[in-house]
Write a protein that holds these residues in place. Structure first.
Motif: not given
Ligand code: G4P
Length: 282
Positions: A60-62, A129-136
């Protein structure tokens, strides 16, 4: 442009999801706040029927905050619980316990009527993929650890992260496949970097993003790269190459490099908070 997704991955991901979904009460679906519909896969509605549903507008920050709020309303009107979050920084996550309890109130009430008290809600995170699941999951689990002072509860077989007395989260997310049938959806997924750049023509992709920005955020490219609007997006791309000194062999503009740079600026939020699709269009 043509997008492809490998059926092998898809079948495996779907099978995993079908197995895991039997174990849970609540589906926590992550979507990208910049493209909340294009980053969904509607198959989850079928897979997750009879489950409580929560949609998180992640990253949401983006995205522009007024559109985040409009999208929350959109999903709420469709009957989902919804919340905007920044999983990377933990923004919005404080509210999640309350929203989970709200999303699951029918289940909790059903349990109560049958005399089952305090059975935790079991949840699974899903998304493309890449939506941020692992981060969450990591951010939430990290918060749970510091809060309780314990390590996340780990059991053999399926691993569950105990967030608190009421909620347990499956530690492996369900992977949904992106939608490729609609080319405009594929294009938006490419803008945000969900589809690998190698299978796309970077300059073409960037030119299309330039056209979108010219239309919807006319000031952004001028402010960032000092370039004027032009009917020809490739002229604007050359302007970016010039502004950023992207040169090949000393004096020719390297528009490929400029395109990568601009896409990277966009994806990293360095062009500002930008939303690429709007609820009233949908
Ligand atoms: P996934 O498991 O769904 O495949 O996604 P993952 O958590 O790997 O996140 C994918 C990328 O999105 C990561 O960036 C992560 O840091 C970023 N991300 C996740 N949640 C948020 C958010 O709420 N805000 C923003 N701005 N970014 C988010 P990356 O470039 O792959 O890694 P890194 O450089 O951040 O370490």
């Amino acid at each position: 442009m043509h997008f492809q997704w490998y059926p092998g991955h898809m079948t495996k991901a779907k099978r995993m999801m079908q197995e895991n979904i039997k174990l849970i009460d609540l589906v926590i679906e992550l979507v990208d706040a910049r493209i909340p519909l294009s980053s969904r896969n509607p198959d989850i509605d079928e897979l997750g029927k009879n489950k409580a549903r929560l949609i998180l507008l992640n990253k949401a920050d983006l995205a522009e905050d007024r559109w985040n709020d409009a999208w929350i309303r959109y999903f709420e009107e469709k009957g989902f619980s919804a919340l905007k979050v920044n999983s990377k920084k933990g923004g919005g996550l404080k509210a999640i316990q309350g929203v989970i309890a709200d999303a699951c109130k029918e289940k909790i009430e059903r349990d109560r009527k049958r005399g089952i008290l305090n059975r935790p809600v079991r949840a699974m995170v899903v998304g493309i993929p890449n939506v941020g699941k692992s981060t969450f999951i990591n951010t939430l689990a990290g918060k749970a650890c510091t809060k309780t002072g314990n390590k996340p509860g780990v059991t053999k077989g399926k691993q569950w992260i105990r967030l608190n007395k009421q909620v347990e989260l499956l530690d492996t997310p369900g992977i949904l496949w992106p939608k490729f049938e609609d080319q405009t959806v594929g294009l938006k997924l490419a803008y945000i970097g969900s589809i690998k750049d190698e299978i796309l023509n970077t300059e073409e992709l960037c030119a299309l993003l330039i056209c979108f920005l010219k239309e919807n955020y006319p000031e952004v490219l001028k402010e960032k790269y000092g370039i004027e609007a032009s009917d020809d997006p490739y002229v604007m791309l050359r302007g970016i190459a010039e502004n950023r000194h992207c040169l090949v062999r000393g004096n020719e503009f390297d528009t490929e490099k400029a395109a990568l740079l601009m896409l990277d600026d966009f994806r990293g939020g360095r062009l500002g908070r930008l939303t690429l699709e709007y609820p009233q269009e949908m």
